[in-house]
Enzyme design. Structure first.
Site, PDB file in Angstrom:
ATOM      1  N   TRP A  46       0.403  -1.448  -0.436  1.00  0.00           N
ATOM      2  CA  TRP A  46       0.290  -0.165  -0.022  1.00  0.00           C
ATOM      3  C   TRP A  46       0.742   1.444  -0.189  1.00  0.00           C
ATOM      4  O   TRP A  46       0.497   2.403  -1.070  1.00  0.00           O
ATOM      5  CB  TRP A  46      -0.808   0.171   0.692  1.00  0.00           C
ATOM      6  CG  TRP A  46      -1.625   1.422   1.665  1.00  0.00           C
ATOM      7  CD1 TRP A  46      -3.140   1.612   0.682  1.00  0.00           C
ATOM      8  CD2 TRP A  46      -1.615   2.197   2.170  1.00  0.00           C
ATOM      9  NE1 TRP A  46      -3.525   2.259   1.025  1.00  0.00           N
ATOM     10  CE2 TRP A  46      -2.816   3.730   1.453  1.00  0.00           C
ATOM     11  CE3 TRP A  46      -0.184   3.089   2.448  1.00  0.00           C
ATOM     12  CZ2 TRP A  46      -2.813   4.844   1.989  1.00  0.00           C
ATOM     13  CZ3 TRP A  46      -0.394   4.854   2.824  1.00  0.00           C
ATOM     14  CH2 TRP A  46      -1.582   5.449   2.479  1.00  0.00           C
ATOM     15  N   TYR A 103       1.560   4.264  -2.959  1.00  0.00           N
ATOM     16  CA  TYR A 103       1.085   5.092  -2.737  1.00  0.00           C
ATOM     17  C   TYR A 103       1.640   6.662  -3.080  1.00  0.00           C
ATOM     18  O   TYR A 103       2.216   7.221  -4.012  1.00  0.00           O
ATOM     19  CB  TYR A 103       0.809   5.781  -1.030  1.00  0.00           C
ATOM     20  CG  TYR A 103       0.217   6.770  -0.568  1.00  0.00           C
ATOM     21  CD1 TYR A 103      -1.557   7.672  -1.329  1.00  0.00           C
ATOM     22  CD2 TYR A 103       0.681   8.052  -0.536  1.00  0.00           C
ATOM     23  CE1 TYR A 103      -2.045   8.760  -0.712  1.00  0.00           C
ATOM     24  CE2 TYR A 103       0.342   9.056  -0.072  1.00  0.00           C
ATOM     25  CZ  TYR A 103      -1.042   9.374   0.133  1.00  0.00           C
ATOM     26  OH  TYR A 103      -1.760  11.140   0.325  1.00  0.00           O
ATOM     27  N   ASP A 160      -6.013  -1.350   0.152  1.00  0.00           N
ATOM     28  CA  ASP A 160      -7.050  -0.070   0.187  1.00  0.00           C
ATOM     29  C   ASP A 160      -8.175   0.479   1.076  1.00  0.00           C
ATOM     30  O   ASP A 160      -8.712  -0.409  -0.285  1.00  0.00           O
ATOM     31  CB  ASP A 160      -6.360   1.936  -0.359  1.00  0.00           C
ATOM     32  CG  ASP A 160      -6.819   2.477  -0.244  1.00  0.00           C
ATOM     33  OD1 ASP A 160      -6.541   2.879   1.329  1.00  0.00           O
ATOM     34  OD2 ASP A 160      -7.829   3.255  -0.189  1.00  0.00           O
TER      35      ASP A 160
END
Length: 517
Positions: free
Chosen positions: A449, A453, A469
Site C-alpha cells: 500500500w 501510494y 486500500d
C-alpha cells in the site's frame, strides 16, 4: 472535436496527417486550452512557433505547420513566440502498457524533461548517461527517438535547455552566466552559441525583447504555468489543505483564494538552496501563477518541474477521461496531487499508515518541529523546513518514539532516510517504477500500500494501484468479499493505464457519499 492528438508518433498516412492538421487548426482558431502543450504551430510567414492558446491573430491555414513537440518545431527552424511563451505550456505526456519502444521513448522524455538530470555538462554526456540508465546503447536510443519523433535526443535536450533558459531570462534578473549554468550548459560560450544558432539573437537581446513585449520588468511578476482544463482546483487544494503541516505549509482555500505557500529546500550541483514559494490559481484562466524567493531563482527550472508535479499540471484530461468517464462521470476535472519532494512524501506516507489523515498530520508536524531546520520567510506561520534525509537517517528510536511514532514506523523512516541519503533510492518521476517499488517493499515497515501510494504521488506513475486500500474496497463495494484486494484489482482492470486517477476518483466519490449521509 476528434481525439487525434494523443500519440507523439508521426501520423501513419498522408490522409490521417491532413485530418490531424485540420483538427489542430480548429483548436488553434478556438484558442482551446484543452490542447495546450499537445501541439505547437509553426507559422511560415513569421518563422515563429506558438501554443494553441496564443492571443495573437490566427494565422492563415496555408501558413501553419503543426508539431507535437517544441523540439520538432525548433528543429524545423522556427523560433519560440515571445508572447505565448512555449516554455510555459503543459508537457505532452502519453502512456502505454504495450509498445516497448514507445515506453522507452516516453521514459527517456521524462528523464530529459527533469532539470536535475541535465547538469552543467556536455549534451552528449547527458544523453550517454540517459542511455546507460535505460539499459540501451546510445545508437539504439537515437534510432527509436528518430523513428518515433523525427528528432534526436540531443535536439530534444537542447530545446528543453534553451526554453528553460528563455524562461529564466524573461522571469528573473539572474546574470547570464547563472542562467547558462542553471539551464545545464557547460559554459557561457556554448550557451551564447546555442542561442544565436536557434533564435538568431543573443541572450541579452532576448531578455530586452521579452521585457518589452510583456511590458513588465524582468523578475517583477510571477511565473505563469499552463494547464489543460477541466481542472477541479477546489478538490486538489482541499486534498492538500487537509494534509498541510503548519510551520512548513500554508494553504488558503475558498472562492477567489486558492493559494499554497511552503518552505523549500533544493540541492543542485552540490549546492543547497533554501527559501519559499507561493502558488495560486487564476480565476477564469487555465493557468497557475508561481512566485519564489530570490534565493531560489538559480534553481527555477527544477523548482518549476516540482510545482508542475505537485499540482499535476501536465495531465491530459481528454486521454484520461476517455477511459475513466464511464465509471466516474463526475470526476473529469480531478487530478492526482503530486509531491514537491519525494522523500518528504514517502515519510508522510509511512506516518499515515493505518491512521486517520488528521493523526498523520499531527505526527508529521511533530517531526518537522523536532528535526526540521528553521528558516525566515515573509509569513510568520512559515518558519520550518522539512527534515533532511541525513537528519532522519541519524535519528534515534527514543527521539522518534517521544513524538508518538510507533517502533515499526520508526524503523521504516530511518531505513527510508538512509536509502535516500546514500543515493540508492530515487523518489521522483525519473525513477524506474518497478525497481523502486521492489526497493521500497524491501525496507522494513513498508508494504505494498505504502509503495503504491508513493508511486502514485512521488513517482507520478499514472497506473499505481494500492489494491489493499480499505477506502477503495468500500468505494468499489468489495469490502465483504473473501479477497477484497484481488476483487478490487479485477474491478479496476478497465481503468488502465490511468488507475492512479481512478483511485482518486473512487476516494472522492466515497467522501461525497459519506458527507451526504
Amino acid at each position: 472535436m476528434p481525439d487525434v492528438l494523443h500519440s507523439p508518433a508521426p501520423p501513419a498516412s498522408t490522409a490521417s496527417a491532413a485530418d490531424d492538421d485540420e483538427a489542430r487548426y480548429l483548436a488553434l482558431r478556438a484558442r482551446d486550452a484543452r490542447f495546450d502543450g499537445r501541439f505547437f504551430t509553426g507559422v511560415t510567414s513569421t518563422g515563429i512557433y506558438c501554443r494553441p492558446v496564443c492571443a495573437v491573430r490566427t494565422p492563415r491555414r496555408e501558413n501553419c505547420r503543426f508539431f507535437t513537440l517544441a523540439a520538432q518545431a525548433e528543429s524545423a527552424g522556427f523560433r519560440p513566440c515571445l508572447r505565448c511563451r512555449p516554455e510555459l505550456a503543459p508537457q505532452a505526456l502519453a502512456w502505454s502498457v504495450q509498445d516497448a519502444s514507445g515506453i522507452l521513448v516516453r521514459q527517456a522524455l521524462r528523464m530529459l524533461d527533469a532539470p536535475q538530470s541535465w547538469g552543467a555538462c556536455e549534451s552528449g554526456a547527458v544523453v550517454a548517461q540517459l542511455a546507460a540508465r535505460l539499459g540501451v546503447s546510445d545508437r539504439h536510443l537515437r534510432r527509436i527517438f528518430e523513428a518515433a519523433l523525427g528528432i534526436s535526443p540531443l535536439q530534444y535536450l537542447q530545446t528543453r535547455r534553451l526554453l528553460a533558459a528563455k524562461q529564466l531570462l524573461t522571469d528573473t534578473d539572474l546574470p547570464v552566466t547563472q542562467v547558462a549554468l542553471a539551464s545545464g550548459f557547460a559554459s557561457v560560450r556554448r550557451f551564447n552559441a546555442a542561442f544565436n544558432t536557434h533564435y538568431g539573437l543573443n541572450p541579452t537581446q532576448l531578455r530586452r525583447q521579452g521585457a518589452a513585449s510583456d511590458g513588465v520588468q524582468a523578475g517583477a511578476r510571477a511565473v505563469r504555468l499552463g494547464l489543460r482544463p477541466p481542472y477541479d482546483t477546489a478538490a486538489l487544494m482541499g486534498f492538500l489543505a487537509a494534509r498541510q503541516i503548519h510551520g512548513m505549509e500554508s494553504i488558503r482555500t475558498g472562492p477567489g483564494a486558492q493559494v499554497l505557500r511552503r518552505t523549500v529546500r533544493l540541492a543542485s550541483a552540490g549546492t543547497v538552496f533554501t527559501g519559499w514559494l507561493e502558488a495560486g490559481f487564476d480565476d477564469g484562466r487555465p493557468q497557475l501563477w508561481l512566485r519564489v524567493s530570490d534565493g531560489l531563482q538559480p534553481v527555477l527550472p527544477q523548482l518549476i518541474a516540482r510545482v508542475r508535479a505537485l499540482f499535476d499540471l501536465d495531465a491530459d484530461p481528454q486521454a484520461i477521461n476517455a477511459v475513466l468517464h464511464p465509471s466516474f462521470p463526475e470526476g473529469d476535472g480531478l487530478r492526482v496531487p503530486g509531491a514537491f519532494d519525494g522523500f518528504e512524501l514517502a515519510v508522510r506516507a509511512v506516518l499515515g499508515q493505518q491512521i486517520t489523515v488528521a493523526a498523520a498530520r499531527t505526527l508529521a508536524q511533530r517531526l518537522v518541529e523536532r528535526f526540521g531546520e528553521p528558516i525566515a520567510t515573509p509569513w510568520p506561520d512559515l518558519h520550518r523546513l522539512f527534515p533532511t534525509p541525513a537528519a532522519l537517517a541519524a535519528a534515534q528510536g527514543d527521539a522518534l518514539g517521544s513524538l508518538g511514532i510507533v517502533r515499526q514506523r520508526q524503523a521504516a523512516i530511518v531505513a527510508l532516510a538512509q536509502a535516500v541519503d546514500a543515493g540508492t533510492l530515487l523518489l521522483d518521476a525519473s525513477a524506474d517504477v518497478p525497481a523502486t517499488l521492489d526497493a521500497l517493499r524491501a525496507l522494513p515497515g513498508i508494504g505494498d500500500w505504502t509503495a503504491q501510494y508513493i508511486a502514485m504521488r512521488a513517482l507520478r506513475w499514472p497506473d499505481a494501484f494500492p489494491a489493499g486500500d480499505v477506502a477503495l474496497h468500500k468505494a468499489l463495494g468489495v469490502q465483504g468479499q473473501p479477497q477484497p484486494a484481488r476483487a478490487a484489482t479485477e474491478a479496476a482492470r478497465a481503468w488502465r493505464p490511468w488507475r492512479s486517477y481512478g483511485v482518486l476518483r473512487a476516494w472522492s466519490g466515497l467522501a461525497l457519499a459519506l458527507s451526504d449521509q
